[in-house]
Design a protein around this motif. Structure first.
Motif, short mmCIF file in Angstrom:
data_model
loop_
_atom_site.label_atom_id
_atom_site.label_comp_id
_atom_site.label_asym_id
_atom_site.label_seq_id
_atom_site.Cartn_x
_atom_site.Cartn_y
_atom_site.Cartn_z
N MET A 106 -73.38 -77.89 -6.39
CA MET A 106 -73.38 -76.54 -6.92
C MET A 106 -71.99 -76.31 -7.56
O MET A 106 -70.97 -76.26 -6.90
N LYS A 107 -72.03 -76.11 -8.91
CA LYS A 107 -70.77 -75.94 -9.64
C LYS A 107 -70.13 -74.59 -9.31
O LYS A 107 -70.83 -73.59 -9.09
N TYR A 108 -68.82 -74.58 -9.20
CA TYR A 108 -68.09 -73.31 -9.01
C TYR A 108 -66.77 -73.38 -9.74
O TYR A 108 -66.30 -74.46 -10.14
N LEU A 109 -66.20 -72.19 -9.96
CA LEU A 109 -64.86 -72.07 -10.52
C LEU A 109 -64.00 -71.39 -9.46
O LEU A 109 -64.50 -70.58 -8.68
N LYS A 110 -62.73 -71.72 -9.41
CA LYS A 110 -61.85 -71.05 -8.47
C LYS A 110 -60.60 -70.56 -9.19
O LYS A 110 -60.00 -71.30 -9.99
N TYR A 111 -60.24 -69.31 -8.90
CA TYR A 111 -59.04 -68.70 -9.46
C TYR A 111 -58.33 -67.96 -8.33
O TYR A 111 -58.91 -67.68 -7.28
N HIS A 112 -57.06 -67.60 -8.60
CA HIS A 112 -56.43 -66.63 -7.68
C HIS A 112 -55.72 -65.56 -8.51
O HIS A 112 -55.34 -65.79 -9.68
N ALA A 113 -55.56 -64.43 -7.90
CA ALA A 113 -54.80 -63.32 -8.48
C ALA A 113 -53.71 -62.96 -7.47
O ALA A 113 -53.99 -62.35 -6.44
N LEU A 114 -52.52 -63.45 -7.74
CA LEU A 114 -51.38 -63.23 -6.83
C LEU A 114 -51.69 -63.73 -5.42
O LEU A 114 -51.31 -63.10 -4.43
N GLY A 115 -52.41 -64.83 -5.34
CA GLY A 115 -52.71 -65.44 -4.05
C GLY A 115 -53.97 -64.92 -3.39
O GLY A 115 -54.36 -65.40 -2.32
N ASN A 116 -54.61 -63.95 -3.99
CA ASN A 116 -55.92 -63.44 -3.52
C ASN A 116 -56.98 -64.25 -4.26
O ASN A 116 -57.20 -64.05 -5.45
N PHE A 176 -76.59 -71.23 -8.75
CA PHE A 176 -77.07 -70.98 -7.40
C PHE A 176 -78.17 -69.94 -7.49
O PHE A 176 -77.89 -68.75 -7.61
N GLU A 177 -79.44 -70.42 -7.48
CA GLU A 177 -80.53 -69.48 -7.77
C GLU A 177 -81.09 -68.84 -6.52
O GLU A 177 -81.91 -67.94 -6.56
N GLY A 178 -80.63 -69.28 -5.35
CA GLY A 178 -81.15 -68.72 -4.09
C GLY A 178 -80.56 -67.36 -3.81
O GLY A 178 -79.82 -66.78 -4.61
N GLU A 179 -80.88 -66.82 -2.63
CA GLU A 179 -80.28 -65.57 -2.18
C GLU A 179 -78.97 -65.89 -1.48
O GLU A 179 -78.92 -66.76 -0.60
N LEU A 180 -77.92 -65.26 -1.89
CA LEU A 180 -76.62 -65.50 -1.26
C LEU A 180 -76.60 -64.80 0.09
O LEU A 180 -76.15 -63.66 0.21
N GLY A 209 -63.16 -64.57 -1.06
CA GLY A 209 -64.42 -63.94 -1.45
C GLY A 209 -65.13 -64.72 -2.54
O GLY A 209 -64.63 -65.74 -3.04
N ILE A 210 -66.34 -64.25 -2.89
CA ILE A 210 -67.17 -64.86 -3.92
C ILE A 210 -67.50 -63.81 -4.98
O ILE A 210 -67.84 -62.67 -4.64
N LEU A 211 -67.37 -64.21 -6.22
CA LEU A 211 -67.78 -63.38 -7.36
C LEU A 211 -69.05 -64.01 -7.92
O LEU A 211 -69.03 -65.16 -8.38
N TYR A 212 -70.16 -63.30 -7.82
CA TYR A 212 -71.47 -63.84 -8.24
C TYR A 212 -71.89 -63.10 -9.51
O TYR A 212 -72.19 -61.90 -9.50
N GLY A 213 -71.84 -63.84 -10.61
CA GLY A 213 -72.20 -63.20 -11.87
C GLY A 213 -71.93 -64.14 -13.04
O GLY A 213 -71.41 -65.23 -12.84
N PHE A 244 -74.31 -78.13 2.89
CA PHE A 244 -75.29 -77.13 3.29
C PHE A 244 -76.33 -77.68 4.28
O PHE A 244 -77.26 -76.96 4.65
N GLU A 245 -76.18 -78.94 4.67
CA GLU A 245 -77.17 -79.54 5.59
C GLU A 245 -77.24 -78.72 6.87
O GLU A 245 -76.22 -78.30 7.42
N GLY A 246 -78.47 -78.45 7.30
CA GLY A 246 -78.64 -77.66 8.50
C GLY A 246 -78.67 -76.17 8.23
O GLY A 246 -78.93 -75.36 9.13
N THR A 247 -78.43 -75.80 6.96
CA THR A 247 -78.47 -74.36 6.67
C THR A 247 -79.82 -73.95 6.09
O THR A 247 -80.05 -72.78 5.86
N GLY A 248 -80.67 -74.94 5.83
CA GLY A 248 -81.96 -74.62 5.23
C GLY A 248 -81.90 -74.47 3.72
O GLY A 248 -82.87 -74.09 3.07
N LEU A 249 -80.71 -74.73 3.14
CA LEU A 249 -80.57 -74.59 1.69
C LEU A 249 -80.85 -75.94 1.00
O LEU A 249 -80.38 -76.94 1.51
#
Ligand SMILES: N[C@@H](CCC[C@H](N)C(=O)O)C(=O)O
Length: 282
Positions: free
Chosen positions: A1-11, A21-25, A44-48, A277-282
């Motif tokens: 599952m592809k993702y991007l990671k950024y920070h804003a002043l360490g957040n 990710f087409e499932g329910e988060l 945190g996660i930004l989904y969009g 995700f093994e064991g998570t049902g995903l």
């Protein structure tokens, strides 16, 4: 599952595109992805972008505890930068619908700086919410394990408790932050800032975030704390907020309509292996 990671002043945030990710988060999936040992690790996660009937883009924001937040200032700057990096926006302003309201974003300096019109900061108890009679929550007191704090509360779309302090510290944030976050006077819990006014143009805060814990910076916390300092007459309408991770600029117009300006740093793009995700049902 592809993702991007950024920070804003360490957040730091993980950006997940719906097509990746087409499932329910679910809360379990969010907690796993955000976990610093068993997952990618983030604040945190930004989904969009998700569909929006009223705006150019829609965004969902998840805290590491699995809860969904109404708004995230650093998260919105990061989301805007991710759209810019992928050629979905240029340096023109665009609108984003969040559960906490509509904002307007503008990417600057080739994505290294983003400004967000965060909407109106409000202090009324029914909007935040804060328990008790309808009122503006200003200079109230709370007793937390025998220590008396004077606080104000505000909403930026998400709830904030701004504790007035002569010496904001990470020790106080870690000790008292979770107690205030979960205090019954805040029916939806709350983000917590310990704020010192340095002068009419500068404040210092230490942050305990609802659903995330101690963070090095927070855009909505910066906006709420700056609004309280301005509301109390301690600051003007152009405030620099100093945090352990760095500083954010907040400007107010027409009362308490806030514009937040701050940096974004791209960390990486990656791929979460199915084994995770093994064991998570995903
Ligand atoms: N770090 C964010 C705030 C994220 C949401 C917050 N934890 C909440 O639950 O309201 C920011 O930069 O505003």
């Amino acid at each position: 599952m592809k993702y991007l990671k950024y920070h804003a002043l360490g957040n730091d945030y993980i950006v997940l595109r719906p097509e990746a990710f087409e499932g329910e988060l679910s809360g379990d999936i969010v907690r796993l992805i955000c976990h610093r040992n068993y997952g990618v690790g983030s604040d945190g996660i930004l989904y969009g972008p998700v569909n929006s009937l009223s705006c150019d883009f829609g965004l969902r924001i998840f805290n590491p505890d699995g809860s969904e937040a109404e708004k995230s200032g650093n998260g919105l700057r990061i989301f805007a930068r991710s759209l810019y990096d992928e050629g979905l926006v240029g340096e023109q302003s665009f609108s984003v619908e969040t559960p906490g309201g509509v904002v307007s974003c503008k990417v600057e300096d080739r994505g290294k700086v983003v400004s967000v019109k965060m909407g109106e900061v409000r202090f009324d108890s029914t909007s935040i919410p804060v328990a008790g009679p309808p009122r503006e929550v200003l200079n109230e007191t709370m007793d937390i394990n025998g220590r008396i704090f004077t606080f104000c509360a505000a909403t930026v779309g998400n709830p904030h408790c701004v504790v007035l302090s002569d010496d904001p510290s990470s020790v106080d944030a870690h000790h008292y932050g979770p107690l205030i976050e979960n205090d019954p006077r805040f029916p939806n819990r709350t983000n917590v800032q310990f704020m010192k006014v340095l002068d009419r143009g500068n404040i210092q805060i230490e942050i305990w975030e609802r659903g995330a814990g101690y963070t090095l910076a927070s855009g909505s916390s910066s906006t709420a704390a700056a609004a309280v300092a301005c509301k109390l007459g301690r600051c003007g309408s152009d405030i620099t907020v100093h945090m352990p991770g760095g500083k954010i600029g907040i400007q107010f117009s027409k009362g308490f309509f806030a514009t937040m300006t701050g940096p974004v740093t791209r960390v990486c793009e990656g791929n979460m292996d199915q084994e995770m995700f093994e064991g998570t049902g995903l």
